[in-house]
Scaffold this active site. Structure first.
Site, short mmCIF file in Angstrom:
data_model
loop_
_atom_site.label_atom_id
_atom_site.label_comp_id
_atom_site.label_asym_id
_atom_site.label_seq_id
_atom_site.Cartn_x
_atom_site.Cartn_y
_atom_site.Cartn_z
N THR A 259 0.81 -1.21 0.00
CA THR A 259 0.00 0.00 0.00
C THR A 259 0.85 1.27 0.00
O THR A 259 2.04 1.25 0.31
CB THR A 259 -0.95 0.01 1.22
OG1 THR A 259 -0.17 0.03 2.42
CG2 THR A 259 -1.86 -1.20 1.22
N ASP A 260 0.19 2.36 -0.33
CA ASP A 260 0.85 3.67 -0.33
C ASP A 260 0.42 4.46 0.91
O ASP A 260 -0.24 3.92 1.81
CB ASP A 260 0.56 4.43 -1.62
CG ASP A 260 -0.92 4.71 -1.83
OD1 ASP A 260 -1.71 4.59 -0.87
OD2 ASP A 260 -1.30 5.06 -2.97
N LEU A 261 0.75 5.74 0.96
CA LEU A 261 0.41 6.56 2.12
C LEU A 261 -1.09 6.68 2.36
O LEU A 261 -1.53 6.87 3.48
CB LEU A 261 0.98 7.97 1.95
CG LEU A 261 2.44 8.14 2.36
CD1 LEU A 261 2.92 9.54 2.02
CD2 LEU A 261 2.63 7.87 3.84
N GLY B 56 -3.08 4.26 2.06
CA GLY B 56 -3.57 2.97 2.55
C GLY B 56 -4.20 2.09 1.48
O GLY B 56 -4.86 1.11 1.79
N ILE B 57 -4.00 2.47 0.20
CA ILE B 57 -4.53 1.66 -0.88
C ILE B 57 -3.37 1.03 -1.65
O ILE B 57 -2.23 1.48 -1.55
CB ILE B 57 -5.44 2.49 -1.83
CG1 ILE B 57 -4.67 3.63 -2.48
CG2 ILE B 57 -6.65 3.01 -1.07
CD1 ILE B 57 -5.47 4.40 -3.51
#
Length: 131
Positions: free
Chosen positions: A14-16, A18-19
């Protein structure tokens, strides 16, 4: 010739926000294609050792439809779209339950040890319907 691979989204995917980071979908479908190949009886490492042949992605058309999130259980679905003596085209989806999150059409070719296109291995050609 449909293949299903189940995988879970880990924090590292995930990225910042949250995806799932967009490039990770390409990793997911690569895993799906690798397992699909394995299920057709193709041992890619043995093929490379014996003949120097490897598979390469020539083209990807992708659509990002919905985001996946940490801890989601996903299914990568790989379906043969067409096959010729020199290439394979597969349609792939990443699903969460009944929701389609990502779709791609991927063209795969076979290369020799010098990176030149060659015909698909006979074992694979025999396993796939002509298209």
């Amino acid at each position: 010739m449909s293949h299903h691979l189940t995988l879970r989204v880990y924090y590292e995917d995930t990225d910042l926000a949250g995806i799932v980071y967009y490039a990770n979908y390409l990793k997911y479908i690569e895993r799906g294609r690798s397992e699909w190949m394995r299920d057709t009886g193709i041992d890619q490492m043995a093929m490379k050792a014996a003949s120097g042949r490897v598979f390469a992605v020539r083209r990807v058309e992708a659509d990002y439809l919905r985001p996946a999130q940490f801890d989601d259980l996903l299914t990568v679905v790989t379906d043969l779209a067409s096959a010729t003596a020199a290439r394979i085209v597969v349609d792939q989806q990443v699903r969460r339950g009944d929701q389609v999150l990502f779709t791609a059409r991927v063209t795969i070719v076979c290369l020799d040890g010098q990176g030149r296109p060659v015909r698909l291995p006979q074992a694979l050609s025999r396993a796939l319907p002509e298209g």
